[in-house]
Every structure is written in C-alpha cells, then in structure tokens.
Motif scaffolding. Structure first.
Motif, PDB file in Angstrom:
ATOM      1  N   HIS A  86       0.839  -1.193   0.000  1.00 46.37           N
ATOM      2  CA  HIS A  86       0.000   0.000   0.000  1.00 46.37           C
ATOM      3  C   HIS A  86       0.876   1.246   0.000  1.00 46.37           C
ATOM      4  O   HIS A  86       1.743   1.403   0.843  1.00 46.37           O
ATOM      5  CB  HIS A  86      -0.901   0.030   1.234  1.00 46.37           C
ATOM      6  CG  HIS A  86      -1.860  -1.107   1.277  1.00 46.37           C
ATOM      7  ND1 HIS A  86      -2.903  -1.222   0.403  1.00 46.37           N
ATOM      8  CD2 HIS A  86      -1.922  -2.176   2.097  1.00 46.37           C
ATOM      9  CE1 HIS A  86      -3.575  -2.313   0.678  1.00 46.37           C
ATOM     10  NE2 HIS A  86      -2.997  -2.912   1.690  1.00 46.37           N
ATOM     11  N   GLU A  87       0.629   2.136  -0.934  1.00 45.10           N
ATOM     12  CA  GLU A  87       1.396   3.367  -1.014  1.00 45.10           C
ATOM     13  C   GLU A  87       0.601   4.564  -0.527  1.00 45.10           C
ATOM     14  O   GLU A  87       1.166   5.615  -0.288  1.00 45.10           O
ATOM     15  CB  GLU A  87       1.841   3.603  -2.461  1.00 45.10           C
ATOM     16  CG  GLU A  87       2.823   2.539  -2.964  1.00 45.10           C
ATOM     17  CD  GLU A  87       3.326   2.865  -4.351  1.00 45.10           C
ATOM     18  OE1 GLU A  87       2.783   3.818  -4.967  1.00 45.10           O
ATOM     19  OE2 GLU A  87       4.248   2.197  -4.826  1.00 45.10           O
ATOM     20  N   ARG A  88      -0.717   4.404  -0.366  1.00 48.85           N
ATOM     21  CA  ARG A  88      -1.549   5.560  -0.066  1.00 48.85           C
ATOM     22  C   ARG A  88      -2.437   5.303   1.142  1.00 48.85           C
ATOM     23  O   ARG A  88      -2.781   4.169   1.451  1.00 48.85           O
ATOM     24  CB  ARG A  88      -2.403   5.923  -1.278  1.00 48.85           C
ATOM     25  CG  ARG A  88      -1.537   6.314  -2.470  1.00 48.85           C
ATOM     26  CD  ARG A  88      -2.355   6.854  -3.619  1.00 48.85           C
ATOM     27  NE  ARG A  88      -1.474   7.420  -4.634  1.00 48.85           N
ATOM     28  CZ  ARG A  88      -1.902   8.111  -5.681  1.00 48.85           C
ATOM     29  NH1 ARG A  88      -3.190   8.328  -5.843  1.00 48.85           N
ATOM     30  NH2 ARG A  88      -1.044   8.590  -6.549  1.00 48.85           N
ATOM     31  N   VAL A  89      -2.808   6.394   1.807  1.00 43.75           N
ATOM     32  CA  VAL A  89      -3.667   6.338   2.982  1.00 43.75           C
ATOM     33  C   VAL A  89      -4.755   7.392   2.822  1.00 43.75           C
ATOM     34  O   VAL A  89      -4.476   8.534   2.443  1.00 43.75           O
ATOM     35  CB  VAL A  89      -2.868   6.604   4.282  1.00 43.75           C
ATOM     36  CG1 VAL A  89      -3.807   6.703   5.471  1.00 43.75           C
ATOM     37  CG2 VAL A  89      -1.839   5.504   4.507  1.00 43.75           C
ATOM     38  N   TYR A  90      -5.995   7.004   3.098  1.00 44.06           N
ATOM     39  CA  TYR A  90      -7.133   7.923   3.108  1.00 44.06           C
ATOM     40  C   TYR A  90      -7.663   8.016   4.533  1.00 44.06           C
ATOM     41  O   TYR A  90      -7.674   7.030   5.269  1.00 44.06           O
ATOM     42  CB  TYR A  90      -8.252   7.432   2.193  1.00 44.06           C
ATOM     43  CG  TYR A  90      -7.884   7.408   0.727  1.00 44.06           C
ATOM     44  CD1 TYR A  90      -8.276   8.422  -0.131  1.00 44.06           C
ATOM     45  CD2 TYR A  90      -7.139   6.348   0.190  1.00 44.06           C
ATOM     46  CE1 TYR A  90      -7.939   8.400  -1.478  1.00 44.06           C
ATOM     47  CE2 TYR A  90      -6.799   6.312  -1.148  1.00 44.06           C
ATOM     48  CZ  TYR A  90      -7.202   7.343  -1.981  1.00 44.06           C
ATOM     49  OH  TYR A  90      -6.869   7.319  -3.305  1.00 44.06           O
ATOM     50  N   ILE A  91      -8.112   9.200   4.913  1.00 41.40           N
ATOM     51  CA  ILE A  91      -8.712   9.416   6.229  1.00 41.40           C
ATOM     52  C   ILE A  91     -10.210   9.642   6.026  1.00 41.40           C
ATOM     53  O   ILE A  91     -10.601  10.552   5.293  1.00 41.40           O
ATOM     54  CB  ILE A  91      -8.106  10.622   6.962  1.00 41.40           C
ATOM     55  CG1 ILE A  91      -6.572  10.506   7.003  1.00 41.40           C
ATOM     56  CG2 ILE A  91      -8.687  10.730   8.364  1.00 41.40           C
ATOM     57  CD1 ILE A  91      -6.053   9.335   7.796  1.00 41.40           C
ATOM     58  N   THR A  92     -11.028   8.803   6.646  1.00 44.37           N
ATOM     59  CA  THR A  92     -12.483   8.898   6.537  1.00 44.37           C
ATOM     60  C   THR A  92     -13.075   9.082   7.921  1.00 44.37           C
ATOM     61  O   THR A  92     -12.719   8.361   8.857  1.00 44.37           O
ATOM     62  CB  THR A  92     -13.076   7.636   5.894  1.00 44.37           C
ATOM     63  OG1 THR A  92     -12.531   7.472   4.590  1.00 44.37           O
ATOM     64  CG2 THR A  92     -14.587   7.744   5.781  1.00 44.37           C
TER      65      THR A  92
END
Length: 730
Positions: free
Chosen positions: A619-625
């Motif tokens: 995983h290269e990306r992170v999203y904050i929800t």
C-alpha cells in the motif's frame, strides 16, 4: 435408403452420447410458479419457472404432468443463465419459463426424474423433482397462491475446517411462512433421500449449518420448500371445494409439535443442489483467504424494486487480502448481464437487468458467491441472495438540474408528480433526504456524496443519482405512488475542474429534512496554526513517516446554533470506509490512536493532528475517513453524549430524537490520499513510526492496484459507486 440409415445411426449415436453425458452430470434444480391472472373463458394463466444444472449445457429432461389437470403450454423459453468451469468441477445452469393455460384452479402435480447425480458418497445417482401446485383463491388475498421464491448456485463450496451457515433463499410473495425439509421416498421427492449428518438443516429458518466433515468432496441435498399461512385461511376452488389451511406450529426448540398432525402446506416445490467440502484453509476469517463482500454489495435477503422496462442495476464487490479473486458466480434471470472485473485481491461485478411486461408482478431471485485462489486451493465466500420485485412503471416527474464544479442541485416540480410527499423521498443514500418550498422539492449534494454513481467514457465523466420514494418500515403495504426520478451532471474530461474533483475532495454537501442544506469541508493543513491549507493541486499529499499531519473539518449549515460532532475516524488504503483493512483513529467519539492531538476550534470546527504512517505491504496511499453528525445545540443528542467507551452504539432514544429533527444522520466524509515521500529523509524518519500502527498494519498485508490520472475514481469514494461503462453503450 442408405443415407437415411446412416443418418438414423448417427442420430442414435448422438442420443447415446447425450444419455452418457447426462449420467453423473446432474447438479440440481428447482421449480417455482406464479399465477398470472384469470382469462375471459374462466381458465387461468400460470408461469412455471425452473432452473436445472448439468455438466454440459443441454436441456436433457422436461417436466411432465403427474396428477390433476396441468393445462397446456402456450409459450416456452429456455436459456443459459450461469456457468462455471474449474479444474475439478464444471457446470452449466439453464432456466426454462413455461406459460400454461390451466382450465381449472384445482390442485395438480408435476414431476421430473432421471439419472444421474454427479458422483458423491452415499448417492445412488437417481434424482426426482416433484411440485404440488394449487391455484385456488385464498381468503386473505383473494388471489391464487404463489409458491415460495428460491434459487441457488447449483454448486456451493465450504472448507473442511471452517463452520459455515448457508442461508437458503425462501422468500414468499404472499408473506407466508416457508419451511425447508429433506425430501422423502414415499412422496417421490428425491432419489438418494439422504439426510447428511455433517450438516444440520434448520427447517423453520431454512438454514443449512456445516460444522466439520471427514468426507472431502460433493454432498447431495434434495430439499422441499413448503409455504404455510401465518393464520388460518381457506382456499376455494371453482368446483365448490374449500380447504382450510393452518399455520405450521413449532415447539420451543423449533421442531413440529408431536401432539398435533402437521397441516397441509399451500404448495410444495423442490430445491436440489451440491455442496462440496474442500480441503482445510489456513484461516476461516472472511476477507483473508475466503472472499468477503464489501460495500456496496447488497445484504443477504434484501428486496429490490424494478419497474417494467427500466434497467435495474446493483454492484457486487469482494476482497481477500491473501488470495487472488478468481470469479463471481451469479445465478439470476434470463437476459441479465454481468460485467465482472478482477483486480488481484479485489473483484467487482456490475449486474444489470431490464424486466419486460411479462415479468410484472414477479418476484425474481438472484444469488451470488465470490471465489478466490491461493496456490492450488479454492475458497468461496458466503452465499448472498436477494429478490427483485417487478412493479409498474413509476412516476418520472419533471426535474431541473443545476451543475457546478462541486455540487448537483435538483428541483422537482411538485405538480408534475401527483401525490408527491417530501417526507417519503430520499436520494440513493437513504440517509440523504430532501427539502421543499411551496412549488418544488429540492436536493443539493456534492459530487461524492448521497450514493452518487460515477460513469465515464472516453470524453465525458457523468455523476448520476436518483430521487426515490420509500414506505413504512414494515414494507408490507403502500399508500403512495412509487417515484424514481433520475438526474445527472456531465463534465468533459478536460480542464482544471476535472483534475480537482478526481483527486482532492471538494466539500461534502447534504440535504436533510429539518436541517436543510449543510456542508462539511475536510482539509489538510501545513501546521497546527491551521492558517495554511495544503494546495488541492498538489494532491496526493506527500508526508514523511512519523511527521505530524494536521486535519480540519468545518461544518456549515443553514440553521444557526449547530454543533459538529466527529463520531469516528479511520485510515484505509482505499477510499472506501467499508474497506476491510483499516486503522482506527477515533471510535465512538473516543480517541484511539495515542499520537492524536486535539486543537482548539469551535462548535462547528474540529481540528486534530496525528503522526503520519503507512500500511505495511504494497500500500502506497492512505485515506482518512470520518463519520460526522450535526446537532442542534441545547438538545440531548449524540453530539452531547460525547465519548462512548468500548464499542457500544448510541442508545436507542437517539433514533427517536432524530425524528424530532435535533440531529442529522451520520455521514461519511474523507480526504486524501496521503502517500509516503520517497527520499532519504523519509527513510530516516521511519524510526519514529508509532509501533502500535506497525503491529496492526503489519498483520493486514495486501496488494491493491492503484490507478492514477484521469481514472482516479477507481478507488471508491465514500458512499460513491464507480463503474466504467462499456464502449458499446455510447
């Protein structure tokens, strides 16, 4: 003469081959029936639907009339609806629809029998299918009885070491209670008639529970579904005969009462299938090796409405973090189309079907499973089933749509839809209701909220939503007309506006009755002063491991004196709040991550910071929800409750307060992506990574393909469904 003889010889050989092919090739089948009305001459029309599966796609057998007057067939349609080809098992499922003209409403029975089942222990090969049909008029509905609605993939897989419950679809259009039992020899309802001791059949719940078996391979199931009224009724016939039908009473442990004789059912239909026990799995947790269904996949047992001549569509998503998705197996009606795509550990199927006038009033069953592979092993998900109810064409209304770079506004002229009631309307996301004035019903939403779907072709990206009517919670009766008003905004694939809404999240806009239109803006800042926002054109945001991130949520509402409450926040490697891999930051209003710092804001501004991290693996990306709620100040609401320790949910009284319009529904908003800065500085800073994050994320290894550029929407937005349209649709 010689040519004729040779032709007859060739036909004999062909028939012999067909007979040989059918031997040890039967995978199961079922039959259902739906009355279609009374004809002018007093006869009745009934639709008989049956599905059968064989190793080869060929309609080997036909049903015949066993007793009573089964009428004459006026129309027959047969076609392939599902197939599967694997290293050990292959099957093809056919559907046949018979339209029969029956001169009387007296009961009749149909039967089909042949040889042979696929090989299985404790199986003699012979199979029998038997159906009891009664078209007499019920005293409760004043209509003939409809059989239970069911279907099943003919071939279901379970793992030797993993207990599993198979929920058999047993929907009844008349609201009757449906029981599922094993067929019996004396009633000619089965061939093998074997009650498998490795499985427990709950007859009243129609569930088949598997615990463990020493027998690897196929297990044969020959069941009968029976429907019973929930209270005593009479069934009257044209010949003057009247029968009383009683509910099926059970004891406290779910079995029939030994002191009473079981009542006669309204109908009997067969359901036969194969369950294969596969070798043990390294894990029984769904989402690891075994595929797990994720949003927006319909839940098991859901009912969908489909207007005649209007396309019905739903989406199936499945994931498995350690195995590769290999298939989504779907059994549904003739002419249903499936668009299935595999993306390694993730799979998506877009299902479309357009009912015709002949389908009006039908309850159409659809079931599906997902499969994955790891090495030579195959793993199958739970089976989910739903029922599509075909209804009359529904109101279209006159809608005006106004599109901006970030929002859609829809206004419906009330006079164009007689009997339109604002309180019975919502958007595709049921939590998004609408407001109104004296002349129009109004909805305002952002392009990434309220269930908006995104479709694209080579030149245009389209955002689509619908205004939909709903009824009371019991879902049994309706006193208002069905309404489904579609609207959309089209944007060319060029210009700055397209770039911005494919990467950086614009403000989330919602409309709810009592609150009007309100907006959440979720942004990332450079420092704890919150005076310099990260430029949207620089997304995805690059960070170093362990570096502080500063996030701000601002709520803006038409109502004054409101309070913003952040109920939960989580990080995911995909822009989907239901993604199975996540790391909790805030849960139930409580801080979970020990690097979180809360900064001063106000009633409608929430500011927090935390150390940056990444999910271990590819995983290269992170999203904050985050899940957010807006409340009226001064009322006892979820906002005033604050942190709820543990995993407890808000007390039920908050739902009742919701009816008083003191708080909005919970809505998910997100921002990102953040990605690791590729530099020597980021490598050195990894030493400051929170070890709790490393431990949790390290246990959730998975590869997820990342799509960049103009196709950024392939990573799902919160409450947003995406599909790429086939070029043939343009």
């Amino acid at each position: 003469m010689r040519v004729t003889t040779l032709t007859m010889m060739h036909m004999s050989v062909f028939l012999l081959l067909v007979s040989s092919a059918s031997a040890s090739h039967y995978y199961g089948g079922f039959l259902t029936f739906t009355p279609k009305g009374l004809n002018p001459d007093g006869s009745l029309t009934v639709e008989i639907l049956y599905r059968e599966a064989y190793r080869i796609c060929f309609p080997y057998q036909t049903w015949y009339c066993y007793s009573g007057n089964c009428g004459i067939t006026t129309r027959s349609v047969t076609g392939q609806i599902a197939s599967y080809s694997g290293p050990s098992y292959s099957w093809c499922q056919l559907e046949t629809i018979l339209i029969k003209n029956v001169p009387t409403d007296s009961p009749f029975e149909m039967r089909e029998a042949s040889c042979c089942w696929i090989y299985a222990p404790n199986n003699n090969g012979q199979w029998n299918l038997f159906a009891h049909i009664d078209l007499g008029t019920r005293s409760d509905t004043r209509k003939p009885n409809s059989s239970p609605v069911t279907t099943i993939p003919p071939f279901i897989r379970v793992l030797q070491n993993c207990p599993q419950t198979i929920n058999i679809l047993a929907h009844d259009p008349d609201g009757d209670h449906v029981r599922c039992r094993y067929g019996t020899v004396q009633n000619m309802e089965c061939g093998t008639c074997y009650n498998d001791p490795d499985f427990y059949l709950d007859e009243n719940l129609c569930t088949l529970k598997y615990n463990k078996s020493n027998i690897i391979g196929p297990h044969i199931f020959e069941l009968v579904l029976e429907d019973y009224p929930t209270r005593p009724i009479t069934v009257s016939h044209m010949n003057g005969m009247s029968l009383t039908k009683y509910p099926f009473h059970t004891s406290s442990n779910g079995s029939s009462s030994p002191t009473t004789t079981a009542p006669d059912p309204l109908s009997k239909i067969p359901l036969q299938f194969v369950v294969v026990v596969d070798q043990a799995s390294p894990s029984c947790t769904p989402g690891q090796y075994i595929p797990k269904f994720v949003f927006p996949t319909p839940g098991n047992g859901e009912s969908l409405s489909a207007p005649v001549k209007k396309e019905m569509k739903f989406i199936i998503n499945a994931t498995a973090i350690y195995a590769m998705l290999s298939a989504i197996v779907i059994t549904g009606p003739l002419n249903m189309t499936e668009y299935v795509t595999m993306h390694g550990h993730f799979a998506e199927a877009v299902i479309k079907w357009t009912p015709t006038d002949d389908d009006l009033g039908d309850n159409v069953p659809i079931c599906f499973t997902a499969q994955s592979t790891f090495g030579t092993s195959t793993f199958e998900s739970e089976m989910r089933c739903l029922t599509v109810i075909v209804v009359h064409s529904i109101g279209t209304g006159t809608a005006s749509v106004f599109c901006t770079e970030g929002t859609m506004t829809v206004e419906v002229d009330k006079s164009s839809v007689p009997g339109l009631h604002e309180e019975n309307l919502h958007l595709k996301d049921p939590l998004c209701t609408l407001t109104s004035n004296s002349t129009h019903v109004i909805g305002i939403m952002s392009l990434n909220s309220c269930g908006t779907e995104v479709e694209e072709d080579n030149t245009t990206i389209t955002f689509k939503n619908e205004i939909i009517s709903f009824e009371s919670a019991d879902g049994i009766i309706a006193r208002t007309n069905d309404v489904r008003i579609g609207f959309s905004c089209n944007y060319p694939k060029r210009g700055q506006s397209y770039f911005e809404f494919t990467v950086h999240k614009i403000p989330f806009v919602f409309t709810e009755k009592g609150f009007g239109t309100f907006t959440y803006q979720f942004e990332i800042f450079h420092s704890s002063l919150f005076n310099s926002m990260v430029d949207p054109s620089t997304y995805p945001v690059e960070v170093n491991l362990g570096e502080m991130m500063y996030l701000q949520i601002v709520a803006t509402a038409q109502l004054s004196n409101t309070i913003l409450f952040v109920e939960s926040c989580r990080a995911t490697p995909s822009d989907n709040h239901n993604y199975p891999i996540f790391y909790s930051i805030i849960e139930n209003g409580c801080i979970v991550d020990d690097t979180v710092v809360i900064y001063a804001g106000n009633q409608t501004v929430f500011r927090f910071g935390m150390e940056a991290f990444k999910f271990i693996g590819l995983h290269e990306r992170v999203y904050i929800t985050c899940s957010v709620i807006l409340c009226e100040a001064g009322n006892h609401t979820r906002c005033s409750q604050g942190c709820v320790n543990g995993t407890a949910t808000p007390a039920p009284h908050y739902r009742r307060r919701r009816a008083a319009i003191t708080e909005t529904s919970s809505h998910f908003i997100s921002q990102g992506p953040l990605q690791l800065r590729r530099s020597s500085d980021s490598i050195g800073s990894s030493l400051t990574l929170n070890m709790n994050v490393v431990f949790i994320a390290g246990a959730l290894l998975v590869a997820l393909a990342t799509v960049c550029g103009a196709l950024m929407y392939r990573t799902k937005m919160s409450a947003l469904k995406y599909q790429k349209l086939p070029s043939t649709e343009f």
